[in-house]
Enzyme design. Structure first.
Site, PDB file in Angstrom:
ATOM      1  CE  LYS A   1      -4.973  -2.020   0.752  1.00  0.00           C
ATOM      2  NZ  LYS A   1      -5.061  -0.550   0.631  1.00  0.00           N
TER       3      LYS A   1
ATOM      4  CG  ASP B   1       8.481   5.382 -11.096  1.00  0.00           C
ATOM      5  OD1 ASP B   1       9.250   4.402 -11.131  1.00  0.00           O
ATOM      6  OD2 ASP B   1       7.249   5.289 -11.275  1.00  0.00           O
TER       7      ASP B   1
ATOM      8  CB  SER C   1      -0.951  -0.043   1.204  1.00  0.00           C
ATOM      9  OG  SER C   1      -1.967   0.924   1.094  1.00  0.00           O
TER      10      SER C   1
END
Length: 318
Positions: free
Chosen positions: A257, A242, A231
């Site tokens: 998740k 990223d 999560s």
């Protein structure tokens, strides 16, 4: 500056009557809109209103109904009228789980919600950091709450003195998006995308971005992850991976998740938590059901290799 036309308008019986007429028209329109809205709400919920009224006011087997409510809400001698809605929500979400597999949408009983908050606070207060080598610091974030964010913020200056950060997110189940947003903000340039949230209700969709200049500036960030990293912890991994070119992921593929929930207060101290959005990493990767893969497995040798030092077995058992 006052409007000279209004200032110079004489107060006459005709003007007074005209203003009263305007006020009455506006009030009438507001009342009509309110009545229309109420009428729509009643009409759209007509079936449930009838069902609830019949069951709570005229059902013959009242004792059985109360027994069902007591069992479902884990209480005794329930007030049928007050507890009926919460029981329906609880039963419905349990049945929905059988079809969707969504174990996150459910109703919190008052005692359960209180216990959850206390548990999250306790978990958040168990974060830790310490110097790992001469040039590296270890930071273990156990979940994402105000407490865990407060810990990172409080110790940021000391942690920043090291060139390399070992960020341990193993076993981190996630937490509040608001908390992970603040922590990610400490690593990223202002305006960097942290995650993209997509909701059925378009006004809930959002692109979460860093709001301030970074606090941390490490030469390398080594993230430790495992199958229980989930999560909001995955949001942080995706955001750092990223946006930065100095991140290495060690360990196992994360839980996967890629959905999020909102918690909404109900009457009588109950809370409804419902899955309302999906999210993607800044690069547009949807990780739900597949997780985030590591760059390398986590062993003493791989950690030592990334740190550029020699390690003994017990030095990596944090």
């Amino acid at each position: 500056m006052e409007n000279s036309e209004n200032k110079n308008t004489p107060i006459t019986p005709e003007n007074t009557v005209r203003k009263q007429k305007y006020a009455i028209i506006i009030l009438s329109v507001l009342l009509a809109l309110t009545a229309a809205a109420l009428g729509y709400i009643i009409y759209s919920n007509y079936d449930y209103i009838v069902f609830k009224t019949v069951m709570t006011r005229g059902y013959v087997y009242e004792d059985s109904l109360r027994e069902l409510i007591d069992e479902e809400l884990e209480q005794t001698d329930s007030d049928i009228s007050q507890s009926f809605d919460d029981t329906v929500i609880s039963i419905f979400t349990e049945k929905l789980y059988e079809y969707s597999g969504d174990r996150y949408t459910h109703i919190y009983l008052p005692v359960e919600y209180t216990a959850r908050i206390e548990s999250e606070k306790e978990e958040g207060n168990s974060c830790q950091w310490f110097p790992f080598t001469d040039n590296s610091a270890y930071l273990g974030i156990t979940n994402f709450t105000d407490e865990s964010y407060g810990f990172v913020k409080e110790n940021a200056a000391d942690i920043s003195e090291y060139n390399t950060l070992i960020l341990d997110l193993r076993g981190n189940p996630g937490g509040y998006v608001s908390a992970v947003e603040k922590i990610a903000d400490m690593f990223l340039e202002k305006g960097a995308v942290i995650a993209n949230e997509k909701a059925k209700m378009s006004f809930l969709s959002d692109t979460i971005k860093s709001k301030s200049a970074p606090v941390f500036d490490f030469d390398k960030i080594i993230i430790l992850q495992d199958k229980n990293t989930a999560s909001s912890a995955e949001i942080l991994i995706g955001a750092l991976r990223d946006n930065l070119d100095n991140v290495v992921l060690l360990g196992e593929t994360t839980y996967g998740k890629g959905i999020g929930q909102y918690t909404m207060p109900l009457k009588n101290d109950y809370y409804l938590i419902a899955t309302m959005f999906t999210w993607e990493t800044p690069s547009g990767e949807a990780i739900h059901g597949k997780g985030i893969e590591p760059d390398r497995e986590f062993t003493v040798d791989t950690l030592a290799d990334e740190l550029g030092v020699e390690l003994k077995e017990n030095e990596s058992d944090s």
